[in-house]
Enzyme design. Structure first.
Site, PDB file in Angstrom:
ATOM      1  N   HIS A 209      10.128 -16.309  49.608  1.00 26.17           N
ATOM      2  CA  HIS A 209      11.176 -15.723  48.773  1.00 26.17           C
ATOM      3  C   HIS A 209      11.969 -14.667  49.515  1.00 26.17           C
ATOM      4  CE1 HIS A 209       9.153 -11.816  48.060  1.00 26.17           C
ATOM      5  NE2 HIS A 209       8.026 -12.512  48.087  1.00 26.17           N
TER       6      HIS A 209
ATOM      7  N   CYS B  19       2.627 -13.238  49.335  1.00 20.93           N
ATOM      8  CA  CYS B  19       3.790 -14.105  49.480  1.00 20.93           C
ATOM      9  C   CYS B  19       4.490 -13.832  50.816  1.00 20.93           C
ATOM     10  CB  CYS B  19       4.756 -13.885  48.324  1.00 20.93           C
ATOM     11  SG  CYS B  19       4.139 -14.514  46.742  1.00 20.93           S
TER      12      CYS B  19
END
Length: 204
Positions: free
Chosen positions: A164, A180
């Site tokens: 992301h 992440c």
């Protein structure tokens, strides 16, 4: 005179494309300017403050993985999108801090532009102040998922991990996320365009 004119035209063309060549490496250092995307005004990234090795660039990359595969090198803090001809588009990344690292193989199951962020229950337990976002944080410049998110699934389903964007450009090259893989917003927009649903993702 004619040769100089042609060379000047080629230089201008490269500049407009947002790409420059350092040695044999095409660099995209000029691609981090302010831009408007889906109605959001992304600010310029002060890319001169980011180590040049983390700037988006095409590099030589020898691998047995097929073009379109995404390889995440967590130790080097690089993400490679495998291309034809023994090359890859390389992006600088931020990775999980100690205790939140992970390895394995997954696939891109979904892609979202300006996604909603919902903190997992375990994160809310660690950081109770995030409870206000339990129903999802609206998209925006301050959203932790940034401008784009690629959702990673494996045979067991949703891994909970994402590739992301992030507004925290200064976290690139560091280990400080909750697992992440984060990219600068301008880079995740580029990766989003180049990658496909179903793409294999290898996290090393």
């Amino acid at each position: 005179m004619r040769i100089r004119t042609v060379l000047a035209a080629l230089a201008l063309s490269a500049s407009l494309a947002g790409c420059s060549t350092i040695g044999t490496t095409p660099m995209f250092t000029s691609s981090y300017g302010a831009t408007t995307d889906a109605g959001y005004n992304l600010p310029r990234i002060p890319i001169e403050k980011v180590d040049r090795k983390y700037h988006r660039q095409i590099v030589r990359y020898d691998t047995s993985e097929k073009p379109g595969t995404i390889v995440v090198d967590t130790s080097g803090k690089f993400l490679y999108l495998v291309m034809e001809g023994g090359k890859a588009m390389r992006y600088g990344i931020g990775v999980g801090r100690e205790g939140f690292e992970w390895r394995g193989t997954a696939r891109v199951a979904m892609k979202r532009e300006w996604p909603t962020w919902t903190p997992p229950a375990a994160m809310i337990k660690r950081q109770p102040e995030l409870a206000k976002h339990a129903g999802g944080m609206k998209p925006g410049l301050g959203n932790p998922l940034g401008a784009r998110a690629l959702y990673l699934f494996n045979k067991s389903g949703d891994t909970g991990y994402r590739l992301h964007g992030t507004p925290e450009w200064n976290s690139i090259g560091k280990a400080m996320s909750s697992g992440c893989i984060r990219l600068m917003n301008q880079d995740i927009i580029d990766l989003y365009k180049r990658s496909e649903n179903g793409a294999k993702v290898v996290v090393l």
